[in-house]
Design an enzyme around this catalytic site. Structure first.
Site, short mmCIF file in Angstrom:
data_model
loop_
_atom_site.label_atom_id
_atom_site.label_comp_id
_atom_site.label_asym_id
_atom_site.label_seq_id
_atom_site.Cartn_x
_atom_site.Cartn_y
_atom_site.Cartn_z
N HIS A 29 6.89 -5.92 -6.29
CA HIS A 29 6.65 -5.28 -5.00
C HIS A 29 7.49 -5.94 -3.90
CE1 HIS A 29 3.68 -4.68 -1.48
NE2 HIS A 29 4.27 -3.53 -1.68
N ARG A 30 8.41 -5.18 -3.33
CA ARG A 30 9.38 -5.69 -2.34
C ARG A 30 10.18 -6.86 -2.94
NH1 ARG A 30 5.33 -6.05 2.96
NH2 ARG A 30 3.94 -4.37 2.27
N GLU A 32 10.36 -2.52 -6.64
CA GLU A 32 9.97 -1.56 -5.61
C GLU A 32 10.48 -2.07 -4.27
OE1 GLU A 32 7.31 -0.06 -2.32
OE2 GLU A 32 7.78 -2.11 -2.89
N ASP A 38 11.51 -0.57 0.15
CA ASP A 38 11.27 0.43 1.19
C ASP A 38 12.57 0.72 1.94
OD1 ASP A 38 8.16 0.00 1.00
OD2 ASP A 38 9.07 -1.99 1.23
N HIS A 89 10.71 -3.41 5.05
CA HIS A 89 9.41 -2.74 4.95
C HIS A 89 9.00 -2.04 6.24
CE1 HIS A 89 5.03 -2.26 5.11
NE2 HIS A 89 5.20 -1.89 3.85
N GLU A 119 10.90 3.52 -2.18
CA GLU A 119 9.88 4.12 -1.32
C GLU A 119 10.54 4.58 -0.02
OE1 GLU A 119 6.37 1.78 -0.30
OE2 GLU A 119 5.92 3.23 1.29
N LYS A 169 10.26 5.43 3.61
CA LYS A 169 9.29 5.11 4.68
C LYS A 169 9.41 6.15 5.79
CE LYS A 169 6.87 1.31 3.89
NZ LYS A 169 5.61 1.62 3.22
N ASP A 221 3.06 -8.37 -6.12
CA ASP A 221 3.90 -9.42 -5.51
C ASP A 221 4.27 -10.50 -6.52
OD1 ASP A 221 3.25 -8.01 -3.26
OD2 ASP A 221 2.19 -9.63 -2.23
O1 G3P Z 1 4.96 1.38 -3.24
C1 G3P Z 1 3.81 0.61 -3.22
C2 G3P Z 1 3.66 -0.12 -1.93
O2 G3P Z 1 4.90 -0.66 -1.58
C3 G3P Z 1 3.14 0.73 -0.83
O3 G3P Z 1 2.80 0.02 0.31
O4 G3P Z 1 3.14 -0.88 2.53
O5 G3P Z 1 3.79 -2.24 0.58
O6 G3P Z 1 5.13 -0.26 1.21
P1 G3P Z 1 3.77 -0.88 1.19
MG MG Z 2 6.57 -0.16 -0.40
#
Ligand code: G3P
Ligand code: MG
Length: 240
Positions: A6-7, A33, A35, A48, A107, A109, A227
């Site tokens: 995640h990120r 993943e 953004d 993000h 993702e 945004k 994470d």
């Molecule tokens: O894609 C899953 C997650 O990244 C969604 O929430 O706010 O971390 O982008 P956020």
């Molecule tokens: Mg995300």
């Protein structure tokens, strides 16, 4: 089960930086993943928040800055261990990921700011790098996913949700999307089974860092977005 960082490897490195992506791959993540937003001059950048304030030494909105201005900023704000990192462009990320055996969850945004044409720009870059088979597009703004499907029906999309939808498998099926990306708290075994029955992939994401990730294994998701790709790797290895 895909171990998606995640990120990037956010648990140990500055989120959404090339360093966090490199470390995620090093530790053995299956996917990353991140953004995507658009700059003032229409460039695709990875960060993000809509605002620069939390993760960089800049101020204001991404959409009000040129790429040249953004590239002067340090994107590892607050990190005691990491050297200066720049905000990556999507092109830089693709240069890194192109020949690696990883999947990429982009993702969009687009929930707060309308980035006109972002879907086509992302798509064109995916095509340029010939990465279509290794990409999942997701968004909380499901209109963005529909726009992506209008560009190319074959591109894989994941419906992002943090709320408890009524019969979410029906919603996702009706939209014609391949994946559901729910917040972990909203999923139980019954819901997970419905996704499996409908041949819809389930990639669960976690908003809280110290959650017991192992609890989700009984749902047999197609992936976990966390994470901590290091911990997930161990959990999956123990299960096998
Ligand atoms: O894609 C899953 C997650 O990244 C969604 O929430 O706010 O971390 O982008 P956020
Ligand atoms: Mg995300």
């Amino acid at each position: 089960m895909l171990n998606i960082a995640h990120r990037g490897f956010k648990g140990a490195y500055p989120e959404n930086t090339m360093l966090a992506y490199e470390k995620a791959v090093e530790i053995g993540a299956d996917g990353i993943e991140f953004d995507v937003h658009l700059t003032k001059d229409g460039e695709l950048v990875i960060i993000h928040d809509e605002s620069l304030d939390r993760t960089t030494d800049g101020k204001g909105l991404v959409k009000d800055k040129t790429l040249h201005e953004l590239k002067k900023l340090n994107a590892s704000k607050g990190s005691l261990t990491s050297e200066v990192q720049t905000i990556p462009t999507l092109r830089e990320y693709f240069d890194f990921a192109k020949n690696k055996d990883i999947i990429t969850n982009i993702e969009l945004k687009t929930s707060i700011i309308t980035y006109e044409g972002i879907e086509k720009k992302v798509y064109d870059l995916i095509k340029e790098y010939d990465m279509k088979d290794k990409i999942i597009i997701s968004s909380f703004n499901h209109n963005s996913l529909i726009r992506m499907k209008e560009i190319d029906r074959e591109i894989k999309c994941g419906v992002l949700e943090s709320s408890r939808l009524y019969k979410p498998w029906e919603y996702v099926k009706n939209l014609g999307m391949e994946y559901f990306h729910p917040l972990n708290f909203t999923i139980n075994k019954e819901i997970a089974e419905k996704f499996s029955e409908n041949n819809i992939g389930l990639n669960i994401w976690f908003g809280i860092s110290d959650y017991d990730f192992g609890e989700c294994l009984e749902f047999n998701p197609t992936g976990l977005i966390t994470d901590f790709p290091d911990r997930i790797k161990e959990i999956i290895a123990k299960k096998i």
